[in-house]
Design a protein around this motif. Sequence first.
Motif, PDB file in Angstrom:
ATOM      1  N   VAL A 165       0.835  -1.195   0.000  1.00  0.00           N
ATOM      2  CA  VAL A 165       0.000   0.000   0.000  1.00  0.00           C
ATOM      3  C   VAL A 165       0.874   1.250   0.000  1.00  0.00           C
ATOM      4  O   VAL A 165       0.638   2.201  -0.756  1.00  0.00           O
ATOM      5  N   PHE A 166       1.918   1.257   0.826  1.00  0.00           N
ATOM      6  CA  PHE A 166       2.818   2.407   0.905  1.00  0.00           C
ATOM      7  C   PHE A 166       3.676   2.530  -0.360  1.00  0.00           C
ATOM      8  O   PHE A 166       3.737   3.593  -0.990  1.00  0.00           O
ATOM      9  N   ILE A 167       4.327   1.451  -0.744  1.00  0.00           N
ATOM     10  CA  ILE A 167       5.278   1.492  -1.854  1.00  0.00           C
ATOM     11  C   ILE A 167       4.557   1.671  -3.185  1.00  0.00           C
ATOM     12  O   ILE A 167       5.015   2.413  -4.060  1.00  0.00           O
ATOM     13  N   GLY A 168       3.419   1.006  -3.344  1.00  0.00           N
ATOM     14  CA  GLY A 168       2.690   1.102  -4.606  1.00  0.00           C
ATOM     15  C   GLY A 168       2.101   2.477  -4.863  1.00  0.00           C
ATOM     16  O   GLY A 168       1.907   2.871  -6.015  1.00  0.00           O
ATOM     17  N   GLY A 169       1.782   3.200  -3.798  1.00  0.00           N
ATOM     18  CA  GLY A 169       1.272   4.557  -3.950  1.00  0.00           C
ATOM     19  C   GLY A 169      -0.246   4.627  -4.018  1.00  0.00           C
ATOM     20  O   GLY A 169      -0.958   3.615  -3.951  1.00  0.00           O
ATOM     21  N   ILE A 170      -0.735   5.839  -4.158  1.00  0.00           N
ATOM     22  CA  ILE A 170      -2.163   6.112  -4.080  1.00  0.00           C
ATOM     23  C   ILE A 170      -2.954   5.355  -5.142  1.00  0.00           C
ATOM     24  O   ILE A 170      -4.027   4.826  -4.877  1.00  0.00           O
TER      25      ILE A 170
END
Length: 338
Positions: A286-291
Amino acid sequence: MLYAVCAITLTACGKPPEFQQESYVFGTRVQITIYGEPEDKAAPVSAAILADLDRLHARLHAWQPSEITRMNAAFAQGKPYQTDPEMIAILKQAKGYADRSDQLFDPAIGDLVAAWGFHEDTFAAVLPDPALLHTLVAAHPSLDDLEFDGNQVSSRNPAVNIDLGGFKGFALDRAASYLRKKGMNNALINIGGNVLALGRKGDTPWKVGLQHPRKPGVLAIIQLNDGESIGTSGDYQRYFEVKGQRYSHLIDPRSGQPAQTMQAATVIAPPSAEAGAISDASTKPVFIGGISSATHYAERFGIKDVLLVASDGSVYLTPDMQARVQWQQNPPHIYRLR
């Protein structure tokens, strides 16, 4: 990757009878809160949980001598490693989550984590050699390289270097199971900001405060129901800065660079036997993949409650999360994640 990066602090809800014990394990603060039990019953249960966490910490340490470092040394030499059912179960569980995250949650990139200086207790403000990063990324280490044969594990790829620092959530599930076994069904377990709630705190649900990633104090208060687990990955505890640019331990395996598009990602995993593990592992993709891909990865882990703090401080959250957030500091902008 680790969870020192997750910042959740307990918030006061009156003064009910409770037992609380703290320690420092996995390089982070651990807190056990048991409600409604006398100290002579709660204390030994809490102590047993902390002792088990200490044992796991020694076993899983990514850079001090441990079973993990011995396993990594065997992989580097192309040799199999003989272990036990506990370790095999942890590795297989982590592998399943890595597959679900398209390897954005990747506990096999310990060499990349080390190259950025995060296999140290303090972090030097030094950028790694680009050629080294290129070599480490090109090796494509992943838990898919592991092969299991009973209690023996081997790796087809000598570049696999396991670092389970971003996967402490499984220990929440172990602690919750032990508490239930001992008949203590109202408790809150906090391992470095990953929190699992059991039951209630008297007449009210448990509440946690979500730390603001750039300012002192709490950004929001969030209520947790029985069996839910909340986890956060953020760039504000394990990081260093060079020329005004922040570099955190949350490294994108695809580029070998720390992810830069967000300050924090928080999820709430629904009740299950693996809620703690899910709340931890799922925050990495969720964090690394982005919005743009946050809800995609959240859905893969069965999660509906997501809150993101973007690099400019704007907040993005799902409708389910929006319904349960109580803001303590108003974000500059709030957007709906769909």
